[in-house]
Design a protein around this motif. Sequence first.
Motif, PDB file in Angstrom:
ATOM      1  N   TYR A  92     -92.235  49.573  -7.299  1.00  0.00           N
ATOM      2  CA  TYR A  92     -92.015  48.441  -8.208  1.00  0.00           C
ATOM      3  C   TYR A  92     -93.209  48.156  -9.120  1.00  0.00           C
ATOM      4  N   LEU A  93     -94.265  48.950  -8.993  1.00  0.00           N
ATOM      5  CA  LEU A  93     -95.448  48.752  -9.828  1.00  0.00           C
ATOM      6  C   LEU A  93     -95.149  48.827 -11.327  1.00  0.00           C
ATOM      7  N   PRO A  94     -94.308  49.769 -11.815  1.00  0.00           N
ATOM      8  CA  PRO A  94     -94.052  49.810 -13.268  1.00  0.00           C
ATOM      9  C   PRO A  94     -93.505  48.505 -13.839  1.00  0.00           C
ATOM     10  N   GLN A  95     -92.909  47.685 -12.990  1.00  0.00           N
ATOM     11  CA  GLN A  95     -92.334  46.426 -13.462  1.00  0.00           C
ATOM     12  C   GLN A  95     -93.361  45.295 -13.540  1.00  0.00           C
ATOM     13  N   HIS A  96     -94.565  45.514 -12.992  1.00  0.00           N
ATOM     14  CA  HIS A  96     -95.497  44.387 -12.827  1.00  0.00           C
ATOM     15  C   HIS A  96     -96.938  44.726 -13.210  1.00  0.00           C
ATOM     16  N   THR A  97     -97.147  45.620 -14.161  1.00  0.00           N
ATOM     17  CA  THR A  97     -98.520  46.056 -14.458  1.00  0.00           C
ATOM     18  C   THR A  97     -99.397  44.951 -15.044  1.00  0.00           C
ATOM     19  N   ARG A  98     -98.799  43.863 -15.543  1.00  0.00           N
ATOM     20  CA  ARG A  98     -99.592  42.764 -16.116  1.00  0.00           C
ATOM     21  C   ARG A  98     -99.365  41.444 -15.373  1.00  0.00           C
ATOM     22  N   ASN A  99     -98.818  41.540 -14.183  1.00  0.00           N
ATOM     23  CA  ASN A  99     -98.587  40.351 -13.365  1.00  0.00           C
ATOM     24  C   ASN A  99     -99.681  40.284 -12.303  1.00  0.00           C
ATOM     25  N   ASP A 100    -100.753  39.512 -12.571  1.00  0.00           N
ATOM     26  CA  ASP A 100    -101.912  39.490 -11.678  1.00  0.00           C
ATOM     27  C   ASP A 100    -101.571  39.033 -10.267  1.00  0.00           C
ATOM     28  N   ALA A 101    -100.701  38.033 -10.139  1.00  0.00           N
ATOM     29  CA  ALA A 101    -100.343  37.529  -8.805  1.00  0.00           C
ATOM     30  C   ALA A 101     -99.687  38.639  -7.987  1.00  0.00           C
ATOM     31  N   TRP A 102     -98.777  39.385  -8.614  1.00  0.00           N
ATOM     32  CA  TRP A 102     -98.104  40.486  -7.923  1.00  0.00           C
ATOM     33  C   TRP A 102     -99.105  41.597  -7.622  1.00  0.00           C
ATOM     34  N   LEU A 103     -99.949  41.904  -8.586  1.00  0.00           N
ATOM     35  CA  LEU A 103    -100.910  43.000  -8.434  1.00  0.00           C
ATOM     36  C   LEU A 103    -101.890  42.751  -7.289  1.00  0.00           C
ATOM     37  N   LYS A 104    -102.321  41.523  -7.120  1.00  0.00           N
ATOM     38  CA  LYS A 104    -103.261  41.210  -6.039  1.00  0.00           C
ATOM     39  C   LYS A 104    -102.643  41.523  -4.674  1.00  0.00           C
ATOM     40  N   LYS A 105    -101.387  41.152  -4.502  1.00  0.00           N
ATOM     41  CA  LYS A 105    -100.710  41.432  -3.234  1.00  0.00           C
ATOM     42  C   LYS A 105    -100.478  42.930  -3.059  1.00  0.00           C
ATOM     43  N   TYR A 106    -100.162  43.600  -4.157  1.00  0.00           N
ATOM     44  CA  TYR A 106     -99.941  45.047  -4.106  1.00  0.00           C
ATOM     45  C   TYR A 106    -101.234  45.788  -3.772  1.00  0.00           C
ATOM     46  N   VAL A 107    -102.328  45.431  -4.453  1.00  0.00           N
ATOM     47  CA  VAL A 107    -103.618  46.085  -4.207  1.00  0.00           C
ATOM     48  C   VAL A 107    -104.051  45.878  -2.760  1.00  0.00           C
ATOM     49  N   LYS A 108    -103.900  44.663  -2.252  1.00  0.00           N
ATOM     50  CA  LYS A 108    -104.256  44.365  -0.856  1.00  0.00           C
ATOM     51  C   LYS A 108    -103.444  45.228   0.105  1.00  0.00           C
ATOM     52  N   ALA A 109    -102.139  45.336  -0.157  1.00  0.00           N
ATOM     53  CA  ALA A 109    -101.269  46.133   0.724  1.00  0.00           C
ATOM     54  C   ALA A 109    -101.674  47.607   0.711  1.00  0.00           C
ATOM     55  N   VAL A 110    -101.930  48.150  -0.472  1.00  0.00           N
ATOM     56  CA  VAL A 110    -102.315  49.560  -0.580  1.00  0.00           C
ATOM     57  C   VAL A 110    -103.675  49.803   0.077  1.00  0.00           C
TER      58      VAL A 110
END
Length: 335
Positions: A92-110
């Motif tokens: 789902y990353l392609p859908q949220h490349t400029r959504n900082d709130a989503w990215l923070k959770k994604y980066v933490k998970a990875v």
Amino acid sequence: MELLGLADLHKYYSKYYHESMKDLPWEEKLKYFKKREAMEKTKELKASQEQGMLCAKLYKIFPDQAAVNQVVWSLNYQNAKQKTHDVYTEEYLPQHTRNDAWLKKYVKAVAETHNPGYKFLPESINYFVKDGIGFKVMRNDYEQRVVAAQIPYMLKNPVSNVLMGDEPSPYLHKGDFNYDKFFRSEVVRIMSGLGIDKRNIEYSLEQNADLWRKQTMEIAFENQYYPLMNVINDRKEFKPWWNRFAKLKQAHQTAWIKRREYEYYQDHKTIIDKLDVATKAMKMKPNELKILEQKIKFYEKMRAMMLGKKKMLQIDNTHGLKNNQTQNQDQGHTI
């Protein structure tokens, strides 16, 4: 009793003092201040170390082109309504490349998946996503990969995918006389709607021009000059004409696309020069362009003459059929 300078006193009181401490002895206050300072330094050290750990996993956070292609062309993405906001995975990353709130959770998970048992400080994740230079560079590259994966999809599919949402596919406008210009503008418009940086979209369009530019120019050319070339004519008497017409079309198309590339360069010169991806046709000299224009006018004239000849052949053929039918009827036969 430890004596402190005014600068240290101001630092401690401005950073750590609160009203509940007012009745504590100075020694207790100082002990608390020192403890907080030590904890802060430990945390800063950990946060600094974590920036390095996160940078080391950038290639996991932003997958390569093959992985992006697989995601964009997956069955999940074929449904334009499948936008997901609460799943923090590569899919789902392609859908949220400029959504900082989503990215923070994604980066933490990875990051924590690839560092089992380790918990990253929220401050480390926040700084990395918001201010990390490596993160910004890799995100730009990743957005360009997303566009590179999406371009062929938009070129070949009439049905919108999840990255396009409710936007109609440019494929539905393949009959446009300026399909090449329309396609490019639609890629920029639709991908910008996802929040992707326009510079990254245009960089990807130019660096991956082989995926779309010539193909869309050929479609625009055929729409303008040879819209019926896909019609197969099996009549033996027209075969020589079709063969000559096909050769004319090929020569005409080659010249027209050279001029189209030159015109394209005039419209997008800044970015093409910055990336150093200009074609030979784009850099034509004025005298070369003049000769090319003359060729195109000649091909246009030949096309008109050959289409006129085709009409005459059809008329002659129709008269011939009628004469043959009349003769056969006179002999008691009908074809």
